[in-house]
Scaffold this motif. Structure first.
Motif, PDB file in Angstrom:
ATOM      1  N   GLY A  27      46.966  52.309  42.933  1.00 54.22           N
ATOM      2  CA  GLY A  27      47.815  52.495  44.101  1.00 54.22           C
ATOM      3  C   GLY A  27      47.188  53.318  45.208  1.00 54.22           C
ATOM      4  N   SER A  28      45.893  53.641  45.064  1.00 53.66           N
ATOM      5  CA  SER A  28      45.135  54.361  46.100  1.00 53.66           C
ATOM      6  C   SER A  28      45.681  55.755  46.384  1.00 53.66           C
ATOM      7  CB  SER A  28      45.082  53.539  47.401  1.00 53.66           C
ATOM      8  OG  SER A  28      44.431  52.303  47.188  1.00 53.66           O
ATOM      9  N   ALA A  71      37.930  50.016  37.946  1.00 51.89           N
ATOM     10  CA  ALA A  71      36.966  49.718  39.010  1.00 51.89           C
ATOM     11  C   ALA A  71      36.700  48.227  39.115  1.00 51.89           C
ATOM     12  CB  ALA A  71      35.661  50.470  38.756  1.00 51.89           C
ATOM     13  N   SER A  72      36.705  47.533  37.988  1.00 51.45           N
ATOM     14  CA  SER A  72      36.449  46.098  38.003  1.00 51.45           C
ATOM     15  C   SER A  72      37.727  45.298  38.229  1.00 51.45           C
ATOM     16  CB  SER A  72      35.801  45.669  36.683  1.00 51.45           C
ATOM     17  OG  SER A  72      35.436  44.308  36.729  1.00 51.45           O
ATOM     18  N   GLU A  73      38.783  45.665  37.519  1.00 50.96           N
ATOM     19  CA  GLU A  73      40.028  44.889  37.584  1.00 50.96           C
ATOM     20  C   GLU A  73      40.759  45.053  38.910  1.00 50.96           C
ATOM     21  OE1 GLU A  73      44.380  44.664  35.305  1.00 50.96           O
ATOM     22  OE2 GLU A  73      42.662  45.577  34.296  1.00 50.96           O
ATOM     23  N   ASP A  74      40.796  46.266  39.438  1.00 49.11           N
ATOM     24  CA  ASP A  74      41.640  46.553  40.602  1.00 49.11           C
ATOM     25  C   ASP A  74      40.879  46.742  41.909  1.00 49.11           C
ATOM     26  OD1 ASP A  74      44.253  46.628  39.293  1.00 49.11           O
ATOM     27  OD2 ASP A  74      43.467  48.366  38.239  1.00 49.11           O
ATOM     28  N   PRO A 113      38.870  50.182  48.624  1.00 53.16           N
ATOM     29  CA  PRO A 113      39.733  49.025  48.907  1.00 53.16           C
ATOM     30  C   PRO A 113      39.971  48.243  47.621  1.00 53.16           C
ATOM     31  CG  PRO A 113      37.507  48.657  49.727  1.00 53.16           C
ATOM     32  CD  PRO A 113      37.582  50.096  49.320  1.00 53.16           C
ATOM     33  N   LYS A 114      41.093  47.575  47.534  1.00 54.49           N
ATOM     34  CA  LYS A 114      41.494  46.955  46.276  1.00 54.49           C
ATOM     35  C   LYS A 114      41.507  45.426  46.341  1.00 54.49           C
ATOM     36  CE  LYS A 114      42.408  50.966  44.331  1.00 54.49           C
ATOM     37  NZ  LYS A 114      42.070  51.872  45.441  1.00 54.49           N
ATOM     38  N   SER A 115      41.077  44.814  45.243  1.00 52.93           N
ATOM     39  CA  SER A 115      41.189  43.365  45.063  1.00 52.93           C
ATOM     40  C   SER A 115      41.144  43.058  43.570  1.00 52.93           C
ATOM     41  CB  SER A 115      40.046  42.625  45.762  1.00 52.93           C
ATOM     42  OG  SER A 115      40.056  41.249  45.404  1.00 52.93           O
TER      43      SER A 115
END
Length: 230
Positions: free
Chosen positions: A62-63, A93-96, A138-140
């Protein structure tokens, strides 16, 4: 948890005690001072453990770096295994974060390795840096969704055949079977790319990786469009 807490306290006592005649002497007062920290309610097999690690992961996702570092501190103060925490950061770090910031996985993996080398109490600094980096990135979850969708198709489509031009052609008689015929070596073409089919025929129009246009993935989108729109 209690044993790790005691070992951490012993290490702290060693680091903060003066040497006398080349030897470190730890007094009862030294031990008491290092052990006087409040014991937190944290059962590794109970709800508190799972609730805290869940809150930690969701805070990074959720940053919120402040919440992430708070739950990190709560786990470490309660005696949680730093390696366990490091693995959770790597996964997040990899999933989100994924390819929105590929450096997040590098930072998290480096932190996990450093934790194994350094140990507590200094590992808390390493974990803090990694958790904060992941939280602020940043998230992806596009990479996570891609492998989930691909795995589902693998289960549902059975043995989807590899296109003949992609099959191994190094053994004797391979070309007689049609293997490797028609394969285009990308490095022989301008820009080291050439349009050709890679997925099996039954899945040739499938799209698994759908970058979200956030962070570095915006550049990935531009590159893929430039290549595959030819």
């Amino acid at each position: 948890g209690d044993i790790r807490k005691a070992l951490n306290a012993l290490e702290m006592a060693v680091l903060t005690s003066d040497k006398e005649d080349g030897a470190i002497k730890i007094t009862i007062d030294d031990a008491r001072e290092c052990m006087q920290g409040k014991v937190l309610p944290y059962d590794k097999n109970g709800d508190n453990h799972y609730d805290t690690i869940s809150a930690f992961i969701k805070s990074m996702r959720g940053s919120d770096p402040d919440a992430a570092v708070f739950y990190l501190a709560k786990m470490l103060e309660a005696g949680e295994d730093p390696s366990f925490v490091a693995r959770r950061i790597v996964i997040c770090a990899s999933e989100d974060v994924g390819n929105a910031d590929p450096m997040a996985l590098v930072v998290a993996s480096s932190a996990a390795n450093a934790v194994e080398m350094i140990g507590m109490p200094e590992s808390r600094i390493i974990l803090s840096q990694a958790a904060i980096y992941v939280a602020c990135a940043p998230k992806s979850n596009a990479s996570y969704l891609a492998i989930e969708k691909a795995a589902e198709d693998v289960k549902n489509t059975g043995d989807a055949k590899v296109p003949p031009h992609l099959k191994d052609a190094h053994y004797k008689g391979a070309k007689d079977l049609g293997n490797g015929i028609g394969y285009k070596y990308p490095h022989d073409y301008k820009g080291n790319f050439v349009v050709q089919q890679y997925l099996p025929d039954s899945l040739k129009n499938k799209k698994y990786y759908l970058p979200k246009g956030i962070g570095y993935e915006s550049k990935i989108i531009e590159r893929l469009k430039r290549l595959w729109s030819k």
